[in-house]
Design a protein around this motif. Structure first.
Motif, PDB file in Angstrom:
ATOM      1  N   PHE A  55       0.829  -1.208   0.000  1.00  0.00           N
ATOM      2  CA  PHE A  55       0.000   0.000   0.000  1.00  0.00           C
ATOM      3  C   PHE A  55       0.861   1.255   0.000  1.00  0.00           C
ATOM      4  CE2 PHE A  55      -2.736  -3.265   1.927  1.00  0.00           C
ATOM      5  CZ  PHE A  55      -3.822  -3.187   1.056  1.00  0.00           C
ATOM      6  N   LEU A  56       2.006   1.202   0.671  1.00  0.00           N
ATOM      7  CA  LEU A  56       2.918   2.338   0.661  1.00  0.00           C
ATOM      8  C   LEU A  56       3.534   2.522  -0.721  1.00  0.00           C
ATOM      9  CD1 LEU A  56       4.326   4.578   2.191  1.00  0.00           C
ATOM     10  CD2 LEU A  56       6.062   2.930   2.928  1.00  0.00           C
ATOM     11  N   LEU A  57       3.863   1.419  -1.380  1.00  0.00           N
ATOM     12  CA  LEU A  57       4.392   1.510  -2.742  1.00  0.00           C
ATOM     13  C   LEU A  57       3.361   2.118  -3.691  1.00  0.00           C
ATOM     14  CD1 LEU A  57       6.277  -1.908  -3.122  1.00  0.00           C
ATOM     15  CD2 LEU A  57       7.289   0.369  -2.908  1.00  0.00           C
ATOM     16  N   ILE A  58       2.130   1.688  -3.560  1.00  0.00           N
ATOM     17  CA  ILE A  58       1.068   2.247  -4.403  1.00  0.00           C
ATOM     18  C   ILE A  58       0.915   3.741  -4.153  1.00  0.00           C
ATOM     19  CG2 ILE A  58      -1.417   2.210  -4.858  1.00  0.00           C
ATOM     20  CD1 ILE A  58      -1.367  -0.794  -4.278  1.00  0.00           C
ATOM     21  N   LEU A  59       0.972   4.111  -2.883  1.00  0.00           N
ATOM     22  CA  LEU A  59       0.841   5.525  -2.523  1.00  0.00           C
ATOM     23  C   LEU A  59       1.967   6.361  -3.114  1.00  0.00           C
ATOM     24  CD1 LEU A  59      -0.908   7.453  -0.800  1.00  0.00           C
ATOM     25  CD2 LEU A  59       0.677   7.040   1.099  1.00  0.00           C
ATOM     26  N   LEU A  60       3.168   5.780  -3.177  1.00  0.00           N
ATOM     27  CA  LEU A  60       4.315   6.509  -3.728  1.00  0.00           C
ATOM     28  C   LEU A  60       4.265   6.599  -5.244  1.00  0.00           C
ATOM     29  CD1 LEU A  60       7.194   5.049  -1.478  1.00  0.00           C
ATOM     30  CD2 LEU A  60       6.235   7.351  -1.387  1.00  0.00           C
ATOM     31  N   PHE A  61       3.813   5.533  -5.899  1.00  0.00           N
ATOM     32  CA  PHE A  61       3.870   5.480  -7.353  1.00  0.00           C
ATOM     33  C   PHE A  61       2.633   6.079  -8.023  1.00  0.00           C
ATOM     34  CE2 PHE A  61       7.393   2.680  -6.691  1.00  0.00           C
ATOM     35  CZ  PHE A  61       8.134   2.731  -7.871  1.00  0.00           C
ATOM     36  N   ALA A  62       1.481   6.050  -7.359  1.00  0.00           N
ATOM     37  CA  ALA A  62       0.243   6.495  -8.000  1.00  0.00           C
ATOM     38  C   ALA A  62       0.320   7.923  -8.542  1.00  0.00           C
ATOM     39  CB  ALA A  62      -0.921   6.347  -7.021  1.00  0.00           C
ATOM     40  N   PHE A  79       8.116  -0.400 -10.170  1.00  0.00           N
ATOM     41  CA  PHE A  79       7.151  -0.877  -9.188  1.00  0.00           C
ATOM     42  C   PHE A  79       7.254  -2.389  -9.017  1.00  0.00           C
ATOM     43  CE2 PHE A  79       2.896  -2.420  -8.035  1.00  0.00           C
ATOM     44  CZ  PHE A  79       2.670  -1.692  -6.868  1.00  0.00           C
ATOM     45  N   MET A  80       7.345  -3.110 -10.127  1.00  0.00           N
ATOM     46  CA  MET A  80       7.448  -4.568 -10.071  1.00  0.00           C
ATOM     47  C   MET A  80       8.767  -5.004  -9.436  1.00  0.00           C
ATOM     48  SD  MET A  80       4.672  -5.895 -11.104  1.00  0.00           S
ATOM     49  CE  MET A  80       5.266  -7.576 -11.175  1.00  0.00           C
ATOM     50  N   MET A  81       9.840  -4.272  -9.711  1.00  0.00           N
ATOM     51  CA  MET A  81      11.136  -4.617  -9.125  1.00  0.00           C
ATOM     52  C   MET A  81      11.086  -4.517  -7.606  1.00  0.00           C
ATOM     53  SD  MET A  81      14.876  -2.880  -9.800  1.00  0.00           S
ATOM     54  CE  MET A  81      14.393  -1.360  -8.961  1.00  0.00           C
ATOM     55  N   LEU A  82      10.411  -3.456  -7.091  1.00  0.00           N
ATOM     56  CA  LEU A  82      10.317  -3.267  -5.650  1.00  0.00           C
ATOM     57  C   LEU A  82       9.391  -4.288  -4.992  1.00  0.00           C
ATOM     58  CD1 LEU A  82      10.230   0.632  -5.431  1.00  0.00           C
ATOM     59  CD2 LEU A  82      12.142  -0.894  -4.985  1.00  0.00           C
TER      60      LEU A  82
END
Length: 349
Positions: A15-22, A57-60
């Motif tokens: 969810f944090l990754l989504i928040l950063l990338f969105a 995103f996929m790499m992370l």
């Protein structure tokens, strides 16, 4: 199929990754839809940038697939190391003129390597016995304790008995036997056997009933080695040199005007080995340590289970990112060259 299952081990919460990338993806999509259809160059570049973001995103997320299993060996054994920390443990007759403590550290590392999964405890003794480390599987803590270990302060030394740790050893083994009766117990006694008090050494016979194996390791030579004065402080190379002859100088202990020599007493060490019912081994730098096999309670590879491996796939997306960055760099270089050409033609005009 189980082999085709994808496993994700994200470096951050999803969810944090989504928040950063969105937000960044939103900007890329907005620029993509805003591109000039007539040229198509802006659309292509922003499409590539969007792919780069998705690849990042996929790499992370650290995707992977199951890659088999690695068997592990667990040793259901408690090992107590009893170590002499009197001034003689740094007598310089190991591997020529090195302190005996160097050999002790190397041998303890060999013991740790020989019995993977075992629990280790460390007891040291000089004028008194002290438990430096309770039973633990943290071998890093054990080796760290040995790395920072210093012998007793020379000025406070009043002689010591090689058997002074007998009561503490017996209590440690008895407690281990009571808490985990299904585990075997080993003892390794490391010292030079020098009895520097008048009294007879205390006996370790009371611990024998709890001991399933181990050894007594002897350090030193019949010729002996000189011992440096120890102050209990860590050496500081940047500190100014103290006056000659001062205790903190790190000079040698003297007796009647000559360096005091610490000499191996293998007779007393063999006596301790007999009391514990374990073999005695005289150690030197040229001979590899001979360690006994772990007691029969050691589990086999098949019994101790396995640890699954994961074949990491993040590198695939990292490669995509590198390739797309190469495209960006090439385009930037071309644009810079075009701008330079326009500037030159403008100057000629």
């Amino acid at each position: 199929m189980e082999g085709a299952t994808v496993i994700f081990q994200p470096v951050l919460n999803v969810f944090l990754l989504i928040l950063l990338f969105a937000p960044v993806v939103g900007v890329a999509v907005w620029m993509l839809t805003k591109g000039n259809p007539s040229t198509g160059s802006g659309t292509v570049m922003w499409s590539l940038r969007l792919v780069m973001l998705l690849a990042c995103f996929m790499m992370l997320l650290r995707p992977g697939i199951p890659g088999g299993a690695t068997q592990t060996l667990a040793t259901d054994t408690d090992i107590v190391i009893v170590l002499d920390t009197t001034a003689s443990i740094v007598a310089e007759d190991w591997d020529g003129d090195q302190p005996r403590l160097d050999g002790v550290r190397a041998d303890v590392q060999s013991i740790v390597d020989e019995y993977p999964g075992a629990r280790f405890a460390l007891i040291t003794f000089d004028a008194s016995a002290e438990q430096r480390l309770p039973l633990t599987t943290d071998t890093t803590a054990l080796m760290s304790s040995l790395e920072i270990l210093h012998p007793e302060v020379t000025s406070q030394s009043r002689g010591s008995s090689i058997g002074i740790a007998n009561t503490m050893l017996q209590e440690t083994l008895a407690a281990a036997a009571e808490s985990a009766p299904d585990r075997s117990r080993m003892v390794f006694y490391l010292g030079d056997g020098e009895q520097t008090v008048i009294a007879e050494p205390e006996s370790f016979a009371g611990s024998a009933e709890f001991v399933d194996g181990g050894g007594v390791l002897g350090y030193g030579t019949s010729e002996g080695g000189p011992m440096r004065i120890t102050s209990g402080k860590f050496d500081d190379p940047s500190a100014p040199s103290p006056p000659t002859g001062s205790e903190s100088e790190g000079g040698y202990i003297e007796y009647q005007g000559a360096p005091a020599m610490s000499v191996l007493d293998d007779t007393t060490l063999q006596t301790i080995a007999g009391e514990l019912n374990v073999p005695f081994q005289l150690r030197d730098a040229e001979t590899a340590i001979d360690l006994p096999e772990a007691p029969t309670t050691t589990t086999s590879y098949s019994d101790s289970g396995s640890v699954g491996n994961v074949i990491e796939l993040y590198w695939v997306f990292a490669l995509i990112i590198v390739l797309l960055l190469g495209v960006e760099l090439a385009r930037a270089t071309m644009l810079a060259a075009q701008l330079r050409g326009l500037a030159v033609r403008g100057g000629d005009a």
